[in-house]
Write an enzyme that holds these catalytic residues in place. Sequence first.
Site, PDB file in Angstrom:
ATOM      1  N   ASP A  13     -18.803 -91.899 -29.036  1.00  0.00           N
ATOM      2  CA  ASP A  13     -18.646 -93.355 -29.481  1.00  0.00           C
ATOM      3  C   ASP A  13     -19.095 -94.424 -30.109  1.00  0.00           C
ATOM      4  O   ASP A  13     -18.745 -95.781 -29.793  1.00  0.00           O
ATOM      5  CB  ASP A  13     -18.412 -94.249 -27.541  1.00  0.00           C
ATOM      6  CG  ASP A  13     -20.062 -94.043 -27.232  1.00  0.00           C
ATOM      7  OD1 ASP A  13     -20.525 -93.717 -27.524  1.00  0.00           O
ATOM      8  OD2 ASP A  13     -20.227 -94.450 -26.193  1.00  0.00           O
ATOM      9  N   HIS A  25     -37.073 -90.750  -5.705  1.00  0.00           N
ATOM     10  CA  HIS A  25     -37.002 -91.813  -6.258  1.00  0.00           C
ATOM     11  C   HIS A  25     -35.322 -92.217  -6.339  1.00  0.00           C
ATOM     12  O   HIS A  25     -34.671 -93.073  -5.190  1.00  0.00           O
ATOM     13  CB  HIS A  25     -37.610 -92.298  -5.758  1.00  0.00           C
ATOM     14  CG  HIS A  25     -37.897 -94.642  -6.326  1.00  0.00           C
ATOM     15  ND1 HIS A  25     -36.920 -95.337  -6.718  1.00  0.00           N
ATOM     16  CD2 HIS A  25     -38.406 -94.285  -5.164  1.00  0.00           C
ATOM     17  CE1 HIS A  25     -37.090 -96.573  -6.459  1.00  0.00           C
ATOM     18  NE2 HIS A  25     -38.318 -96.107  -5.004  1.00  0.00           N
ATOM     19  N   ASP A  41     -15.256 -80.806 -25.993  1.00  0.00           N
ATOM     20  CA  ASP A  41     -15.234 -80.994 -24.990  1.00  0.00           C
ATOM     21  C   ASP A  41     -16.193 -82.357 -25.411  1.00  0.00           C
ATOM     22  O   ASP A  41     -17.386 -82.299 -26.242  1.00  0.00           O
ATOM     23  CB  ASP A  41     -16.019 -81.081 -23.601  1.00  0.00           C
ATOM     24  CG  ASP A  41     -16.391 -81.631 -22.150  1.00  0.00           C
ATOM     25  OD1 ASP A  41     -16.082 -82.865 -22.843  1.00  0.00           O
ATOM     26  OD2 ASP A  41     -16.596 -81.225 -20.985  1.00  0.00           O
ATOM     27  N   ILE A  82     -25.418 -86.893   5.746  1.00  0.00           N
ATOM     28  CA  ILE A  82     -25.468 -88.340   6.556  1.00  0.00           C
ATOM     29  C   ILE A  82     -24.143 -89.170   5.719  1.00  0.00           C
ATOM     30  O   ILE A  82     -23.215 -88.749   5.129  1.00  0.00           O
ATOM     31  CB  ILE A  82     -26.563 -89.279   5.732  1.00  0.00           C
ATOM     32  CG1 ILE A  82     -26.431 -89.331   4.305  1.00  0.00           C
ATOM     33  CG2 ILE A  82     -27.844 -89.111   6.271  1.00  0.00           C
ATOM     34  CD1 ILE A  82     -27.844 -90.111   3.985  1.00  0.00           C
ATOM     35  N   SER A 135     -37.645-101.090  -1.920  1.00  0.00           N
ATOM     36  CA  SER A 135     -36.639-100.553  -2.749  1.00  0.00           C
ATOM     37  C   SER A 135     -34.964 -99.339  -2.342  1.00  0.00           C
ATOM     38  O   SER A 135     -33.889 -99.739  -2.947  1.00  0.00           O
ATOM     39  CB  SER A 135     -36.721 -98.552  -3.693  1.00  0.00           C
ATOM     40  OG  SER A 135     -38.123 -99.189  -4.335  1.00  0.00           O
ATOM     41  N   ASP A 172     -34.650-114.635  -1.520  1.00  0.00           N
ATOM     42  CA  ASP A 172     -33.332-114.428  -1.077  1.00  0.00           C
ATOM     43  C   ASP A 172     -33.333-114.143   0.073  1.00  0.00           C
ATOM     44  O   ASP A 172     -32.250-115.419   0.755  1.00  0.00           O
ATOM     45  CB  ASP A 172     -32.503-114.351  -2.244  1.00  0.00           C
ATOM     46  CG  ASP A 172     -32.202-114.962  -3.766  1.00  0.00           C
ATOM     47  OD1 ASP A 172     -32.420-116.522  -3.851  1.00  0.00           O
ATOM     48  OD2 ASP A 172     -32.513-114.722  -4.737  1.00  0.00           O
ATOM     49  N   ASN A 177     -17.919 -85.536   6.259  1.00  0.00           N
ATOM     50  CA  ASN A 177     -17.261 -84.409   5.373  1.00  0.00           C
ATOM     51  C   ASN A 177     -18.159 -83.306   6.601  1.00  0.00           C
ATOM     52  O   ASN A 177     -18.597 -82.015   6.239  1.00  0.00           O
ATOM     53  CB  ASN A 177     -18.143 -83.947   4.246  1.00  0.00           C
ATOM     54  CG  ASN A 177     -19.553 -84.489   4.087  1.00  0.00           C
ATOM     55  OD1 ASN A 177     -19.927 -84.566   4.345  1.00  0.00           O
ATOM     56  ND2 ASN A 177     -20.707 -84.105   3.069  1.00  0.00           N
TER      57      ASN A 177
END
Length: 498
Positions: free
Chosen positions: A140, A166, A131, A184, A326, A302, A180
């Site tokens: 790669d 975090h 694998d 949440i 955040s 913004d 499900n």
Amino acid sequence: MNIRSLVILGVFATACGAQKTALVSDRESVRIFSQIVTKNLPSSVRPFSSDPLESEQWHFRNFGQTSSKGIRGLPGADIRLDDLAHFPNDSQPDVVIAIIDSGIELSHVDFDFARIMSNPGESGHDETGNDKSRNGKDDDLNGMVDDHGGWNFADNTADTTDTLGHGTHVAGLLLARSHNALGIFAPWKGLKVLPLQIFSSKRPAPSAETIAAAIRYAVDRGAHVISASFGTPSYSEAMRSAVEYALKRDVIFVSAVGNFRKNQETEPSFPAGFNLENQISVGATERRDLAAHFSNFGSSVDLFAPGEEILSLGLNNTYVVRSGTSQAAPLVAAAAATARLLYPHAPAPEIKRIVLDSADEILGLTGFSRTARRLNVANILRRESGLRQKIFNFEKWSSQPVQIETEHPYRANLREEKFVSPPEGSLFMRLEFNQFITQSTDTLEIIDQNNRVVALFSGSLGSFWTPVFPAQRLRLRFTTDHFVSDFGWKISQIQYTD
């Protein structure tokens, strides 16, 4: 150059607060708690999903939920997910969001692991039948061994497991498993996440070069949007060059502006402070459509999005509440990714324009950002512009001097109210503060005759004009904590029109 002052936005003390909801890892305990919370859902609000903690996610749909401090939310003061039917379906090509943070706890029971972007160069089997994702080779040839899911730039490993919490919280706003009947939900469709770790328990303060490497890696791996919930007051040419690299490769860069109630114009946080064409810098609102007391502000900000007391995923199969810009930034990143799904050929600056044009101008954000706008996802989906405030010609207004002020310095543990009224016959009014300097946790609320808080001020704001209010008697409520005090504030005049 090491950035020792770099912080994770959202986990410093005054912004984050306590983890209000911490659930044990047992799935049945999660369900029991979820059922209790669901009982508080108003009968008129129809859930979007079977996920029982959905009603606590005020940032997605605000129907007046009460905060931990007893503050009732303003219905509609959210990112405007009025109708999920307009979302693009999952049959479209995925848009990839790179989350550059502290990693993700992929084993969380409510985490949608299928939405993690896989590296095709590290997928499948090598020539010996092993694998590629764990064969110990750089298949790669990009310099990273087994970077099948993402890369941990903090510890130089393919293991991006979060030990700080975090990154898991930020990612949960995009990748919580929906429908499900557990915990949440996250409404987004057509999105995948590339987790890139720059913070770890061993290395909590990454260098500018580490951050730049993560940004460049995200771009090279095909990210369409980068979500950056971190910042530093130190300018870095290496970091700026990496964000410029993202611009050249047409990648949208969403940055949290910080949680220290500072003006981005005079004390910028980077990378938000680079202000490049592909960047969307994001401040945080609280549940009444007011700028959160901790959020940085300024004319280079913004957009605002919900960021106070946000429920998402925590470590060890918990659900926790955190506050900070955040939490606002990934919501904007997901909205930008959704816009890119709808407009696949639009360049990054155009996607930025679409996101900003669809946002609503909010009275309580006046003066805190370039646009005074809060994110509106429904308008992105419906291809509509947001609400705009009335434009006034203040040169034709009349003014009246007043003297309303605090003690200088003000006292701790204070809760006092003052009142101000416009001249009789006025239609609209605004107030001029000729000085405003408080600690970020000491707040002045302006309350209208309907008992609604229409403006919230704290921090070192200097001199400024308030938003325009319908002419009425306003109540000014000043609240301070038991910590250090500051100068306070002075109101010098009322400006009004009939």
